[in-house]
Design an enzyme around this catalytic site. Structure first.
Site, mmCIF file in Angstrom:
data_model
loop_
_atom_site.group_PDB
_atom_site.id
_atom_site.type_symbol
_atom_site.label_atom_id
_atom_site.label_comp_id
_atom_site.label_asym_id
_atom_site.label_seq_id
_atom_site.Cartn_x
_atom_site.Cartn_y
_atom_site.Cartn_z
ATOM 1 N N GLU A 231 0.589 9.260 -7.311
ATOM 2 C CA GLU A 231 -0.339 9.543 -8.401
ATOM 3 C C GLU A 231 0.458 10.129 -9.559
ATOM 4 O O GLU A 231 1.395 10.906 -9.350
ATOM 5 C CB GLU A 231 -1.424 10.518 -7.955
ATOM 6 C CG GLU A 231 -2.295 10.006 -6.804
ATOM 7 C CD GLU A 231 -3.135 8.807 -7.185
ATOM 8 O OE1 GLU A 231 -3.324 8.578 -8.403
ATOM 9 O OE2 GLU A 231 -3.615 8.090 -6.279
ATOM 10 N N ASP A 256 -16.450 -5.815 -2.810
ATOM 11 C CA ASP A 256 -16.583 -4.373 -3.034
ATOM 12 C C ASP A 256 -15.956 -3.981 -4.368
ATOM 13 O O ASP A 256 -16.459 -3.082 -5.053
ATOM 14 C CB ASP A 256 -15.926 -3.585 -1.902
ATOM 15 C CG ASP A 256 -16.177 -2.089 -2.014
ATOM 16 O OD1 ASP A 256 -17.353 -1.680 -2.010
ATOM 17 O OD2 ASP A 256 -15.192 -1.326 -2.126
#
Length: 307
Positions: A231, A256
């Site tokens: 991240e 999805d």
């Protein structure tokens, strides 16, 4: 100084470029010489000082004139050599006092200081760490719900060609619901999974089929895999652990994804630009889909290479 080593021999080790002096320090430490501990502590302090000097130099280099003759690699090379020796000299003079603390901590008979060997045996640090990890796991389960055993990443395709051939039919069906180029979805999946070479798998070995790096929060009721991820915080990549959704097939993963971006108001501007792949991924990134500052550019580079 007793035993086989003179003070002059140990003092030679303060010259960071004198390998013979460093070897003398090593042999003195092996012989149990108390003076060797004192000298080694000073060199540990010197390492700390060098780190501070290097940080200051790095900050200075950011603002330095690149065209200046004093900013050449040769000048920096000799400057760094000087800083190394300067740090050693500063530590030898005891300006910071760190070496004295190290000697007292590593020594065996200093009043007011517990020997390091006792700390290692009775400090019970491993138990403290285990309790902290357990507490974090409990918090995570409260937020995310039950998480599968730690997963891993492994290849699911032989090469990029097989990756595209397997996913393009599913991408065509999913992309039509968004008005997006099917190859754009394949390109995004390629960036997220490294062309299928870094697919998330459950601890059982089952493929999660997670193509788009969609994480599992408390709203997700399906299987989850806890794996390492990168991240970006203020442009700096940091490794973290995160729970990701697991699907029974690539078709389910594609569907999805469509639901995820279409039903989330934060991605509404991206959906409005779906007919333009560049604009779509730019808006997707700005809406916070990924923390990588180059996320949209990476996808577009892959997309431009697809036939």
């Amino acid at each position: 100084m007793d035993q086989n080593f003179s003070i002059n021999q140990l003092e030679q080790s303060r010259n960071v470029h004198d390998l013979k002096g460093l070897d003398s320090l090593r042999r003195a430490a092996q012989a149990g010489d108390d003076k060797a501990l004192d000298e080694a502590a000073k060199q540990f302090e010197a390492i700390f000082v060098r780190m501070m000097l290097k940080s200051m130099r790095d900050a200075q280099d950011v603002l330095a004139d690149k065209d200046s003759p004093f900013n050449s690699q040769q000048v920096k090379f000799y400057r760094d050599m000087h800083d190394q020796q300067l740090a050693t000299d500063l530590a030898t003079n005891g300006n910071l006092g760190l070496a004295d603390i190290i000697v007292k901590q590593l020594g065996q008979n200093v009043d007011g200081y517990t020997p390091a060997s006792v700390l290692r045996d009775d400090g019970n640090l491993s138990s403290i760490n285990r309790n902290q990890i357990k507490a974090l796991d409990n918090i995570q389960q409260q937020v995310l719900g039950p998480v599968s055993l730690p997963g891993n990443k492994q290849p699911a395709f032989a090469d990029a060609e097989e990756f595209v051939a397997a996913l393009l039919p599913h991408a065509e069906q999913a992309a039509s619901q968004l008005g997006l180029d099917p190859k754009a979805l394949v390109a995004q999946a390629a960036v997220e999974t490294g062309w299928g070479q870094q697919m998330i798998h459950l601890s059982s070995g089952q493929n999660s089929h997670n193509l788009f790096g969609i994480k599992a929060d408390s709203r997700w009721q399906g299987d989850k895999a806890l794996v390492g991820t990168l991240e970006y915080e203020q442009g700096v990549a940091k490794p973290q652990k995160a729970a990701f959704r697991a699907y029974s097939s690539f078709a389910d993963a594609m569907q999805d994804y469509v639901t995820f971006v279409r039903d989330n108001p934060r991605y509404s501007k991206a959906i409005e630009q779906a007919s333009d792949s560049q604009a779509y991924f730019t808006e997707l990134q700005q809406a916070g889909y990924a923390t990588d500052p180059n996320y949209s550019n990476k996808i577009l580079q892959v997309l431009n290479r697809l036939p």
